[in-house]
Design an enzyme around this catalytic site. Structure first.
Site, mmCIF file in Angstrom:
data_model
loop_
_atom_site.group_PDB
_atom_site.id
_atom_site.type_symbol
_atom_site.label_atom_id
_atom_site.label_comp_id
_atom_site.label_asym_id
_atom_site.label_seq_id
_atom_site.Cartn_x
_atom_site.Cartn_y
_atom_site.Cartn_z
ATOM 1 N N ASP A 193 -9.778 -5.035 -4.424
ATOM 2 C CA ASP A 193 -9.162 -4.084 -3.492
ATOM 3 C C ASP A 193 -10.000 -2.807 -3.439
ATOM 4 O O ASP A 193 -10.123 -2.104 -4.442
ATOM 5 C CB ASP A 193 -7.736 -3.766 -3.952
ATOM 6 C CG ASP A 193 -6.945 -2.985 -2.918
ATOM 7 O OD1 ASP A 193 -7.551 -2.220 -2.145
ATOM 8 O OD2 ASP A 193 -5.712 -3.134 -2.887
ATOM 9 N N HIS A 247 -7.779 -5.642 0.255
ATOM 10 C CA HIS A 247 -6.584 -4.791 0.296
ATOM 11 C C HIS A 247 -5.421 -5.398 1.078
ATOM 12 O O HIS A 247 -4.271 -5.070 0.802
ATOM 13 C CB HIS A 247 -6.948 -3.434 0.895
ATOM 14 C CG HIS A 247 -5.817 -2.449 0.909
ATOM 15 N ND1 HIS A 247 -5.166 -2.037 -0.244
ATOM 16 C CD2 HIS A 247 -5.190 -1.799 1.934
ATOM 17 C CE1 HIS A 247 -4.215 -1.169 0.076
ATOM 18 N NE2 HIS A 247 -4.202 -1.019 1.378
ATOM 19 N N SER A 301 0.833 -1.200 0.000
ATOM 20 C CA SER A 301 0.000 0.000 0.000
ATOM 21 C C SER A 301 0.872 1.257 0.000
ATOM 22 O O SER A 301 1.679 1.440 -0.908
ATOM 23 C CB SER A 301 -0.956 -0.050 1.198
ATOM 24 O OG SER A 301 -1.950 0.938 1.095
#
Length: 398
Positions: free
Chosen positions: A333, A372, A246
C-alpha cells in the site's frame, strides 16, 4: 700629369661603383619592403576574418550559456521560494490542509450521472437522497444481492427499502477521500459483495459527489450515523456490518464507537487499509516526503489539521469498540503504509473492549499487487468474509 691623374680616376670609378652598389641594395631593400606590404594587404584581411568569426561565435556561445544559467537560476529561486512559502501558507490558512485531507473536490471518474448507477454496471441498484440535517442532502446507492437482479428491474425505491428486511445481511460501505460513490474500484467491490449475497448501501458524505453540504469530520460521522439508523429502521433483525476504506476507516471507527456507547453496536466492523490517526497518516503519506525533514514539520503541517477539528483517531476509537473487528491491508500500500494497519491491530487486539470479540488481521502479500484499493480482486476475499462473518444464505426470489 697622366700618372698622377690615373689613380684619381680609378678612385673615382671605385667610389662610383660603390655608390651604385649601395644604391642598388637600398633599392632592393625598398622593393622587398613594398612587396611585403603588398602581400600583407592581400593576405591580411583574409587571415583575420576567421579569427574574428571565431571570436564572435565564442562570444555568442558564452552569451547563450549565461542566458541559460540566468534562467535556471531564476527557476531555482522560484521553486525554492515556493517550497519555503507553502508551509507558511498552510499554517496561516488551515482550511487548505483540510481540503487536502478530504479531496472532495476531486471527482473521478468525471462525467458520470450518479442518479443512474446502472450506467456503471449496477443494474440492481437504486439511487436515494436522504437529509441528515437541515441544508444537508446526501446521495445514497443501495445494491441488492446479485441473485435478485432480475426481480430488481424496474422496481422503485419502496421495493428496495422493503428488500432490506429480507434474510440477507447488509454492509454499510464508507468510502475514502476523493472521488464519489461511483469510483471504479468502489463499484467493483459492490459487485463482489453483491455476488456474495450482501445488500450494499453506500453514500457520498456531505460535499462529495452530488451530496450537499460542507465537509468536516463531525459532519461525515453524522451522515454515516444517519444512514446506519435509516438501515436499522428497515432491516429488522438482519445483520448490519460496517466497512470502511482508507479515510472511511476514520469515519467507521467514529461511528462504531458512538454506536457502542449508545449500546447499539453493528454486528461487525471491517477496516480496509486503515491508519492509526490522521497525524501519523499525514506524516507517512507520499505527498509529505519533500517536507518530512523540514524544520518544524509538525507545527507547519500537522497542527493545522488538528486545529481544523480533524483527528480520525482510530487508535483511540478501537479501545472503545465492542464488536468483531477485521482488518485488511496490502503490504504494498503506497498511500496508507502497511505498518500503520498492523500497529492499529496491535492496539486493538489486547484492548479490553474486544475481550469477548474476535479481532483478526489479514495481510496481502506485496507480490499480489493489490496496493491501496484493489483488495477486492483477491480470490481469497469471499473465503475470508465467509469465515469471519458467516455464510450469507442466498435467496433466489423476493
Amino acid at each position: 700629369m697622366r700618372k698622377r691623374t690615373e689613380p684619381v680616376a680609378l678612385e673615382h670609378e671605385r667610389c662610383a661603383a660603390a655608390g651604385s652598389s649601395s644604391s642598388g641594395s637600398a633599392a632592393a631593400a625598398l622593393d622587398a619592403d613594398c612587396r611585403l606590404k603588398q602581400n600583407l594587404r592581400l593576405t591580411g584581411p583574409a587571415a583575420a576574418e576567421p579569427r574574428c568569426a571565431a571570436d564572435a561565435g565564442m562570444k555568442r556561445a558564452l552569451g547563450r550559456r549565461k542566458g541559460v544559467w540566468l534562467r535556471l537560476r531564476k527557476i531555482l529561486f522560484c521553486v525554492l521560494g515556493l517550497y519555503i512559502a507553502i508551509p507558511f501558507l498552510i499554517k496561516l490558512c488551515p482550511g487548505i490542509q483540510a481540503k487536502l485531507i478530504f479531496l472532495n473536490f476531486v471527482r473521478v471518474p468525471y462525467f458520470i450521472d450518479l442518479k443512474k448507477p446502472q450506467d456503471q454496471g449496477l443494474n440492481h441498484t437504486c439511487n436515494y437522497y436522504l437529509q441528515p440535517e437541515e441544508d444537508v442532502t446526501i446521495g445514497v446507492w443501495h445494491t441488492v444481492p446479485a441473485v435478485w437482479w432480475k426481480n430488481a428491474q424496474g422496481k422503485d425505491q419502496m421495493w428496495y427499502e422493503d428488500a432490506l428486511a429480507s434474510s440477507h445481511p447488509i454492509i454499510l460501505y464508507l468510502h475514502g477521500n476523493a472521488g464519489t460513490r461511483g469510483g471504479d474500484h468502489r463499484v467493483e467491490l459492490y459487485k463482489v459483495l453483491s455476488s456474495l449475497g450482501y445488500h450494499v448501501v453506500t453514500f457520498d458524505y456531505r460535499g462529495w459527489g452530488d451530496s450537499v453540504g460542507t465537509p468536516s469530520e463531525r459532519g461525515m460521522t453524522y451522515d454515516a450515523l444517519h444512514v446506519f439508523d435509516w438501515i436499522k429502521a428497515r432491516s429488522g433483525d438482519n445483520p448490519v456490518y460496517i466497512w470502511g476504506h482508507s479515510l472511511g476507516t476514520g469515519v467507521a471507527t467514529n461511528l462504531v464507537r458512538r454506536l457502542c456507547e449508545r449500546e447499539t453496536p453493528p454486528d461487525a466492523l471491517i477496516l480496509e487499509s486503515p491508519f492509526t490517526n490522521i497525524r501519523e497518516e499525514a506524516k507517512s503519506h507520499p505527498f509529505s516526503v519533500i517536507y518530512r525533514y523540514f524544520p518544524g514539520f509538525d507545527w507547519f503541517f500537522l497542527d493545522p489539521i488538528t486545529s481544523s477539528g480533524i483527528k480520525f483517531a482510530n487508535d483511540e476509537n478501537v479501545k472503545h469498540i465492542s464488536c468483531p473487528l477485521l482488518i485488511l491491508h496490502a503490504e504494498d500500500d503506497p498511500v496508507v503504509p502497511f505498518q500503520l494497519g498492523r500497529k492499529l491491530y496491535s492496539i486493538a487486539a489486547p484492548a479490553r473492549s474486544f475481550r469477548d470479540f474476535k479481532v483478526q488481521f489479514v495481510p496481502f502479500h506485496s507480490d499480489l499487487g493489490y496496493r491501496h484499493k484493489y483488495i477486492y480482486k483477491s480470490p481469497e476475499l469471499p473465503r475470508i468474509l465467509r469465515e469471519f462473518l458467516g455464510k450469507s444464505e442466498p435467496e433466489h426470489q423476493h
